[in-house]
Design an enzyme around this catalytic site. Structure first.
Site, PDB file in Angstrom:
ATOM      1  N   ARG A 176       0.835  -1.206   0.000  1.00 12.87           N
ATOM      2  CA  ARG A 176       0.000   0.000   0.000  1.00 12.87           C
ATOM      3  C   ARG A 176       0.875   1.265   0.000  1.00 12.87           C
ATOM      4  O   ARG A 176       0.994   1.943  -0.994  1.00 12.87           O
ATOM      5  CB  ARG A 176      -0.930  -0.023   1.228  1.00 12.87           C
ATOM      6  N   ASP A 177       1.568   1.496   1.093  1.00 15.48           N
ATOM      7  CA  ASP A 177       2.370   2.721   1.203  1.00 15.48           C
ATOM      8  C   ASP A 177       3.495   2.705   0.173  1.00 15.48           C
ATOM      9  O   ASP A 177       3.924   3.741  -0.313  1.00 15.48           O
ATOM     10  CB  ASP A 177       2.960   2.837   2.619  1.00 15.48           C
ATOM     11  N   HIS A 219       5.230   3.904  12.586  1.00 17.58           N
ATOM     12  CA  HIS A 219       5.263   3.909  11.117  1.00 17.58           C
ATOM     13  C   HIS A 219       6.287   4.974  10.743  1.00 17.58           C
ATOM     14  O   HIS A 219       6.001   6.167  10.796  1.00 17.58           O
ATOM     15  CB  HIS A 219       3.857   4.253  10.599  1.00 17.58           C
ATOM     16  N   HIS A 228       9.306   6.668   8.381  1.00 23.85           N
ATOM     17  CA  HIS A 228       9.885   6.803   7.036  1.00 23.85           C
ATOM     18  C   HIS A 228      11.368   7.156   7.138  1.00 23.85           C
ATOM     19  O   HIS A 228      11.811   7.776   8.095  1.00 23.85           O
ATOM     20  CB  HIS A 228       9.128   7.863   6.235  1.00 23.85           C
ATOM     21  N   CYS A 256       4.370   9.057   1.080  1.00 24.00           N
ATOM     22  CA  CYS A 256       3.016   9.594   0.941  1.00 24.00           C
ATOM     23  C   CYS A 256       2.991  10.555  -0.243  1.00 24.00           C
ATOM     24  O   CYS A 256       3.836  11.438  -0.344  1.00 24.00           O
ATOM     25  CB  CYS A 256       2.629  10.322   2.233  1.00 24.00           C
ATOM     26  N   ASN A 266       9.566   3.913   3.295  1.00 23.57           N
ATOM     27  CA  ASN A 266       9.426   3.361   4.643  1.00 23.57           C
ATOM     28  C   ASN A 266      10.731   2.680   5.036  1.00 23.57           C
ATOM     29  O   ASN A 266      11.578   2.384   4.189  1.00 23.57           O
ATOM     30  CB  ASN A 266       8.327   2.298   4.654  1.00 23.57           C
TER      31      ASN A 266
END
Ligand code: ZN
Length: 302
Positions: A12-13, A206, A208, A239, A248
């Site tokens: 997803r990310d 989460h 980055h 994002c 990430n």
């Protein structure tokens, strides 16, 4: 010893930033590789309008494909941004719904066209519906450690959102460093304050790696008592609505670091590395992760 739990968010990310659309069959293969590694929670996609993020257009189909199978399987999570997405997620078998708001007014407006408090009310209402449906929910605070548009974000602002979640009975809480501005001491400070708020809080980070501090921040989070780590195979990600987007923390780098520290995650590194290599091939560019290129250190610790 606290056993770190990996929540893989690369599908997803990671993929939402990629120009090249990954075909359904390739996604299935990559997810099978990740499942084979023993990762306990895997995010399959986000329920966003395909016009805005075409890469996520087959999210519903991926959930149907993977949740139809019986037997032991990981938890499959999905990111939900609005009521329409929530309905889609309810219809296709999402195990864990991930919802969130940004602590930065500018980021919130760019992401949702709503100021933070308004976005929060909407998320709380959706979370209530999901809880009534008996679904698992994770709520996050994005841009919790700084914003690419606004700079520093006050801890008090982040904690006020956390408190609103806790008051609503939402105890699975993620703090996201969307911009990658966090440093290890800041991570320790903020997570310690969240963890101090109660024993039953399940804390997720989460982080980055925009400025190279991602893995150091993961260790600081672990040392503060954070148990769940969101990471992406190959270090994919970013994002689309931040000023400077970085990947990430790479899942294989994180698993490898924990293993060097004698902290077992129960994850087999080889299938994760193989998946990252295949993704780099398919996406036709190098990924930011380290260990998928080098392999693990072959010497045992002294
Ligand atoms: Zn992210």
């Amino acid at each position: 010893m606290l056993i770190p739990l990996i929540h893989e968010v690369g599908m997803r990310d990671g993929l939402q930033m990629e120009q090249k659309i990954v075909e359904f069959d390739h996604k299935v293969r990559w997810i099978e590789g990740l499942i084979g590694s023993g990762i306990p929670v895997i995010q399959l996609g986000s329920f966003v309008h395909p016009k805005y993020v075409p890469q996520m257009a087959d999210t519903d189909a991926l959930f149907r494909h993977f949740t139809a199978k019986g037997g032991k399987r990981p938890t499959f999570s999905g990111l939900v941004l609005n009521e329409k997405g929530m309905e889609r997620g309810l219809a296709c078998g999402v195990d864990l719904f991930c919802l969130g708001v940004s602590a930065s007014e500018t980021h919130s407006l760019k992401n949702t066209r709503m100021p933070v408090m308004e976005a929060l009310e909407r998320i709380l209402a959706m979370a209530r519906t999901l809880q009534q449906e008996g679904r698992k929910v994770q709520v996050s605070v994005q841009s919790a450690f700084g914003c690419g548009f606004e700079g520093p974000i006050a801890e008090a602002k982040v904690l006020s959102i956390v408190d609103a979640y806790l008051e609503a009975g939402l105890k699975n809480i993620s703090l996201a460093d969307t911009a990658g501005h966090a440093d290890p001491r800041q991570v320790a400070s903020l997570f310690s304050q969240v963890i101090r708020r109660g024993d039953s809080i399940e804390c997720t980070c989460h982080l980055h790696n925009t400025f190279g501090m991602g893995i150091a921040n993961c260790l600081a989070a672990y040392d503060s008592g954070v148990q769940v780590f969101e990471s992406a195979f190959g270090g994919l990600g970013g994002c689309p609505f931040t000023a400077v987007a970085g990947g990430n923390v790479a899942t294989e780098d994180l698993v490898h670091m924990f293993s060097r520290l004698g902290i077992e995650t129960g994850i087999d590194l080889d299938p994760v590395i193989a998946t990252s290599r295949e993704a780099a091939d398919q996406l036709e560019h190098d990924l930011p992760g380290c260990v998928y290129k080098t392999g693990p250190i072959s010497f045992q610790q002294a």
